[in-house]
Design a protein around this motif. Sequence first.
Motif, PDB file in Angstrom:
ATOM      1  N   ALA A 145       0.840  -1.203   0.000  1.00  0.00           N
ATOM      2  CA  ALA A 145       0.000   0.000   0.000  1.00  0.00           C
ATOM      3  C   ALA A 145       0.874   1.253   0.000  1.00  0.00           C
ATOM      4  CB  ALA A 145      -0.919  -0.015   1.208  1.00  0.00           C
ATOM      5  N   ARG A 146       1.927   1.218   0.818  1.00  0.00           N
ATOM      6  CA  ARG A 146       2.850   2.355   0.873  1.00  0.00           C
ATOM      7  C   ARG A 146       3.501   2.605  -0.487  1.00  0.00           C
ATOM      8  NH1 ARG A 146       3.761   3.988   6.159  1.00  0.00           N
ATOM      9  NH2 ARG A 146       2.816   2.397   7.478  1.00  0.00           N
ATOM     10  N   ASP A 147       4.002   1.496  -1.057  1.00  0.00           N
ATOM     11  CA  ASP A 147       4.653   1.615  -2.358  1.00  0.00           C
ATOM     12  C   ASP A 147       3.696   2.188  -3.399  1.00  0.00           C
ATOM     13  OD1 ASP A 147       6.863   0.586  -1.227  1.00  0.00           O
ATOM     14  OD2 ASP A 147       6.688  -1.433  -2.122  1.00  0.00           O
ATOM     15  N   ALA A 148       2.487   1.681  -3.355  1.00  0.00           N
ATOM     16  CA  ALA A 148       1.492   2.126  -4.330  1.00  0.00           C
ATOM     17  C   ALA A 148       1.216   3.618  -4.175  1.00  0.00           C
ATOM     18  CB  ALA A 148       0.205   1.331  -4.160  1.00  0.00           C
ATOM     19  N   LEU A 149       1.136   4.032  -2.925  1.00  0.00           N
ATOM     20  CA  LEU A 149       0.849   5.434  -2.658  1.00  0.00           C
ATOM     21  C   LEU A 149       1.987   6.332  -3.141  1.00  0.00           C
ATOM     22  CD1 LEU A 149      -1.738   6.378  -1.378  1.00  0.00           C
ATOM     23  CD2 LEU A 149      -0.494   6.799   0.744  1.00  0.00           C
ATOM     24  N   LYS A 150       3.198   5.848  -2.873  1.00  0.00           N
ATOM     25  CA  LYS A 150       4.379   6.592  -3.316  1.00  0.00           C
ATOM     26  C   LYS A 150       4.355   6.768  -4.830  1.00  0.00           C
ATOM     27  CE  LYS A 150       7.568   5.183   0.229  1.00  0.00           C
ATOM     28  NZ  LYS A 150       8.355   3.961   0.422  1.00  0.00           N
ATOM     29  N   ALA A 151       3.827   5.735  -5.490  1.00  0.00           N
ATOM     30  CA  ALA A 151       3.768   5.771  -6.956  1.00  0.00           C
ATOM     31  C   ALA A 151       2.507   6.462  -7.455  1.00  0.00           C
ATOM     32  CB  ALA A 151       3.852   4.352  -7.498  1.00  0.00           C
ATOM     33  N   ASN A 152       1.804   7.113  -6.508  1.00  0.00           N
ATOM     34  CA  ASN A 152       0.570   7.810  -6.869  1.00  0.00           C
ATOM     35  C   ASN A 152      -0.523   6.888  -7.405  1.00  0.00           C
ATOM     36  OD1 ASN A 152       0.548  10.504  -6.154  1.00  0.00           O
ATOM     37  ND2 ASN A 152       2.033  11.011  -7.769  1.00  0.00           N
ATOM     38  N   ARG A 153      -0.532   5.639  -6.955  1.00  0.00           N
ATOM     39  CA  ARG A 153      -1.581   4.730  -7.390  1.00  0.00           C
ATOM     40  C   ARG A 153      -2.529   4.486  -6.218  1.00  0.00           C
ATOM     41  NH1 ARG A 153      -1.233   1.288 -11.721  1.00  0.00           N
ATOM     42  NH2 ARG A 153      -3.313   0.738 -11.009  1.00  0.00           N
ATOM     43  N   GLU A 154      -3.360   5.430  -5.965  1.00  0.00           N
ATOM     44  CA  GLU A 154      -4.251   5.361  -4.814  1.00  0.00           C
ATOM     45  C   GLU A 154      -5.197   4.161  -4.901  1.00  0.00           C
ATOM     46  OE1 GLU A 154      -5.961   9.177  -3.684  1.00  0.00           O
ATOM     47  OE2 GLU A 154      -7.383   8.033  -2.477  1.00  0.00           O
ATOM     48  N   ASP A 155      -5.590   3.825  -6.123  1.00  0.00           N
ATOM     49  CA  ASP A 155      -6.506   2.687  -6.302  1.00  0.00           C
ATOM     50  C   ASP A 155      -5.865   1.395  -5.808  1.00  0.00           C
ATOM     51  OD1 ASP A 155      -4.632   3.005  -8.352  1.00  0.00           O
ATOM     52  OD2 ASP A 155      -5.810   1.776  -9.739  1.00  0.00           O
ATOM     53  N   LEU A 156      -4.579   1.227  -6.187  1.00  0.00           N
ATOM     54  CA  LEU A 156      -3.865   0.017  -5.757  1.00  0.00           C
ATOM     55  C   LEU A 156      -3.674   0.003  -4.235  1.00  0.00           C
ATOM     56  CD1 LEU A 156      -0.937  -0.826  -8.187  1.00  0.00           C
ATOM     57  CD2 LEU A 156      -2.922  -2.199  -7.591  1.00  0.00           C
ATOM     58  N   ALA A 157      -3.326   1.150  -3.713  1.00  0.00           N
ATOM     59  CA  ALA A 157      -3.116   1.269  -2.270  1.00  0.00           C
ATOM     60  C   ALA A 157      -4.402   0.913  -1.526  1.00  0.00           C
ATOM     61  CB  ALA A 157      -2.691   2.691  -1.931  1.00  0.00           C
ATOM     62  N   ARG A 158      -5.503   1.408  -2.049  1.00  0.00           N
ATOM     63  CA  ARG A 158      -6.809   1.140  -1.444  1.00  0.00           C
ATOM     64  C   ARG A 158      -7.089  -0.364  -1.435  1.00  0.00           C
ATOM     65  NH1 ARG A 158     -10.653   4.799  -0.523  1.00  0.00           N
ATOM     66  NH2 ARG A 158      -9.516   6.365  -1.704  1.00  0.00           N
ATOM     67  N   GLU A 159      -6.791  -0.984  -2.572  1.00  0.00           N
ATOM     68  CA  GLU A 159      -7.009  -2.418  -2.731  1.00  0.00           C
ATOM     69  C   GLU A 159      -6.175  -3.208  -1.707  1.00  0.00           C
ATOM     70  OE1 GLU A 159      -8.900  -4.309  -4.485  1.00  0.00           O
ATOM     71  OE2 GLU A 159      -7.903  -6.169  -3.918  1.00  0.00           O
ATOM     72  N   ALA A 160      -4.901  -2.858  -1.603  1.00  0.00           N
ATOM     73  CA  ALA A 160      -4.007  -3.548  -0.673  1.00  0.00           C
ATOM     74  C   ALA A 160      -4.486  -3.366   0.759  1.00  0.00           C
ATOM     75  CB  ALA A 160      -2.585  -3.021  -0.830  1.00  0.00           C
ATOM     76  N   LEU A 161      -4.916  -2.159   1.080  1.00  0.00           N
ATOM     77  CA  LEU A 161      -5.366  -1.883   2.446  1.00  0.00           C
ATOM     78  C   LEU A 161      -6.653  -2.633   2.777  1.00  0.00           C
ATOM     79  CD1 LEU A 161      -4.558   1.903   2.907  1.00  0.00           C
ATOM     80  CD2 LEU A 161      -3.420  -0.068   3.936  1.00  0.00           C
ATOM     81  N   SER A 162      -7.514  -2.776   1.786  1.00  0.00           N
ATOM     82  CA  SER A 162      -8.768  -3.470   2.069  1.00  0.00           C
ATOM     83  C   SER A 162      -8.504  -4.956   2.296  1.00  0.00           C
ATOM     84  CB  SER A 162      -9.782  -3.244   0.948  1.00  0.00           C
ATOM     85  OG  SER A 162      -9.746  -4.279   0.013  1.00  0.00           O
ATOM     86  N   ARG A 163      -7.543  -5.510   1.550  1.00  0.00           N
ATOM     87  CA  ARG A 163      -7.154  -6.905   1.800  1.00  0.00           C
ATOM     88  C   ARG A 163      -6.536  -7.051   3.172  1.00  0.00           C
ATOM     89  NH1 ARG A 163      -4.382  -9.284  -3.668  1.00  0.00           N
ATOM     90  NH2 ARG A 163      -6.039  -8.662  -5.067  1.00  0.00           N
ATOM     91  N   LYS A 164      -5.712  -6.062   3.509  1.00  0.00           N
ATOM     92  CA  LYS A 164      -5.047  -6.099   4.804  1.00  0.00           C
ATOM     93  C   LYS A 164      -6.091  -6.117   5.925  1.00  0.00           C
ATOM     94  CE  LYS A 164      -2.456  -3.112   7.812  1.00  0.00           C
ATOM     95  NZ  LYS A 164      -1.930  -1.767   7.972  1.00  0.00           N
ATOM     96  N   ALA A 165      -7.103  -5.282   5.781  1.00  0.00           N
ATOM     97  CA  ALA A 165      -8.135  -5.204   6.813  1.00  0.00           C
ATOM     98  C   ALA A 165      -8.855  -6.542   6.979  1.00  0.00           C
ATOM     99  CB  ALA A 165      -9.141  -4.109   6.456  1.00  0.00           C
ATOM    100  N   THR A 166      -9.110  -7.201   5.842  1.00  0.00           N
ATOM    101  CA  THR A 166      -9.794  -8.483   5.903  1.00  0.00           C
ATOM    102  C   THR A 166      -8.950  -9.520   6.641  1.00  0.00           C
ATOM    103  OG1 THR A 166     -10.643  -7.960   3.716  1.00  0.00           O
ATOM    104  CG2 THR A 166     -11.002 -10.199   4.515  1.00  0.00           C
ATOM    105  N   VAL A 167      -7.689  -9.606   6.277  1.00  0.00           N
ATOM    106  CA  VAL A 167      -6.806 -10.571   6.928  1.00  0.00           C
ATOM    107  C   VAL A 167      -6.658 -10.240   8.404  1.00  0.00           C
ATOM    108  CG1 VAL A 167      -4.507 -11.597   6.938  1.00  0.00           C
ATOM    109  CG2 VAL A 167      -5.542 -10.969   4.786  1.00  0.00           C
ATOM    110  N   GLN A 168      -6.558  -8.941   8.692  1.00  0.00           N
ATOM    111  CA  GLN A 168      -6.387  -8.512  10.078  1.00  0.00           C
ATOM    112  C   GLN A 168      -7.580  -8.900  10.947  1.00  0.00           C
ATOM    113  OE1 GLN A 168      -5.295  -4.429   9.797  1.00  0.00           O
ATOM    114  NE2 GLN A 168      -3.507  -4.695  11.102  1.00  0.00           N
ATOM    115  N   ALA A 169      -8.770  -8.748  10.386  1.00  0.00           N
ATOM    116  CA  ALA A 169      -9.980  -9.092  11.148  1.00  0.00           C
ATOM    117  C   ALA A 169      -9.947 -10.574  11.517  1.00  0.00           C
ATOM    118  CB  ALA A 169     -11.219  -8.770  10.324  1.00  0.00           C
ATOM    119  N   GLN A 170      -9.569 -11.401  10.553  1.00  0.00           N
ATOM    120  CA  GLN A 170      -9.485 -12.839  10.798  1.00  0.00           C
ATOM    121  C   GLN A 170      -8.403 -13.144  11.831  1.00  0.00           C
ATOM    122  OE1 GLN A 170     -11.349 -15.209   9.635  1.00  0.00           O
ATOM    123  NE2 GLN A 170     -12.480 -14.261   7.978  1.00  0.00           N
ATOM    124  N   LEU A 171      -7.300 -12.423  11.709  1.00  0.00           N
ATOM    125  CA  LEU A 171      -6.191 -12.620  12.642  1.00  0.00           C
ATOM    126  C   LEU A 171      -6.638 -12.354  14.077  1.00  0.00           C
ATOM    127  CD1 LEU A 171      -2.879 -11.103  11.258  1.00  0.00           C
ATOM    128  CD2 LEU A 171      -3.288 -13.404  12.063  1.00  0.00           C
TER     129      LEU A 171
END
Lengths: 254, 97
Positions: free
Chosen positions: A76-102
């Motif tokens: 997500a960080r890398d994506a943001l640095k590259a100005n790809r907010e859509d990708l960053a959003r996608e990565a963060l949403s996956r992260k949230a899902t995994v985190q909830a399960q964790l």
Amino acid sequence: MPGLMSRMSMIIKSKFSKALDKAENPNETLDYSYEQQLQQLQNVKRGIADVTTAKKRLELQYTSMQQQVDKLDGQARDALKANREDLAREALSRKATVQAQLGDIMAQGQQLEAQQQKLVEGEKTLAAKVESFRTQKEVIKAQYNAAEAQVRISEAATGIGEHMADVGMAIDRAKDKTQQMQARADAVEELTAAGTLTDFTSSGSDDIDRQLKEISHSSQVDDELAKMKAEIGPGEAPKQLEGGEEAETTEASS
Amino acid sequence: MIVRLLGEGQFRVDDDLMPTLNELDAAVLRAVEAGDERALWDGLQALADAVRGHGTRLGDDELVPSDAIVPPEDLSLDEARDLLADDGFIPGAAATA
């Protein structure tokens, strides 16, 4: 309808009275029962080992899921640095899902930990009870008096049988719980690995990685291009035209 | 009388406590009938607390059957329903006899 307390007692008692009905010769019954207890004690030890192993495996899985979270965060960080907010959003949403399960798995894991400690405690108690039964059976044998012996055998055997059922049941429940968590962790891991955790992605496995790579590639190209431009400086018209042609060709081929 | 808290051990409690325990047990039963797992856990917890609070733990070398058995505090609704159904929910307990 009787309550749970009495219902539970009835079930456990009925399981043991059958075995005790056969008690004709106290000596044989006592020795046989003792042998069975030793076997049962072995089973309990094995059961605890199984639960412990399963829990260890779950812990490893937990760690790898945690790494998955870290990785998604980095992406997500890398994506943001590259100005790809859509990708960053996608990565963060996956992260949230995994985190909830964790979080869920961790909470259940803590319960399992407590259960496991109880099991070990229960095994110790059972071992002490089996030892006590061994002593008692020798006393009963020595003071053999049919009617009295029958009652004492029945008491001792039911008492110890009840405890064995208790520990056995606790192990079964702990095993069930471990399996449930394991299945859940497996599912999350699989989904994360396949990149199908969310519906946003149409493409396969690590599309975020791939796209990030593309970005870094293209930014590298841009950087080099910029550097080159600086070195060469504004040239004559024909040369610039040549460069433009080259760029068009690369674009078309990609 | 002797009460076993499953997963924990046996306790000797005064007979005077029996009405209280029966009341708590009935509340647990109502929770199962209502399908309220939260209430079921609270009820089982209250039951176990009453036994722990008023009873004395039996020694490891004592071999006596229990007069009543309290199910585990984290019993699920499904397990409770199985328990109240005919078969009971300790499969294989016969094998441990």
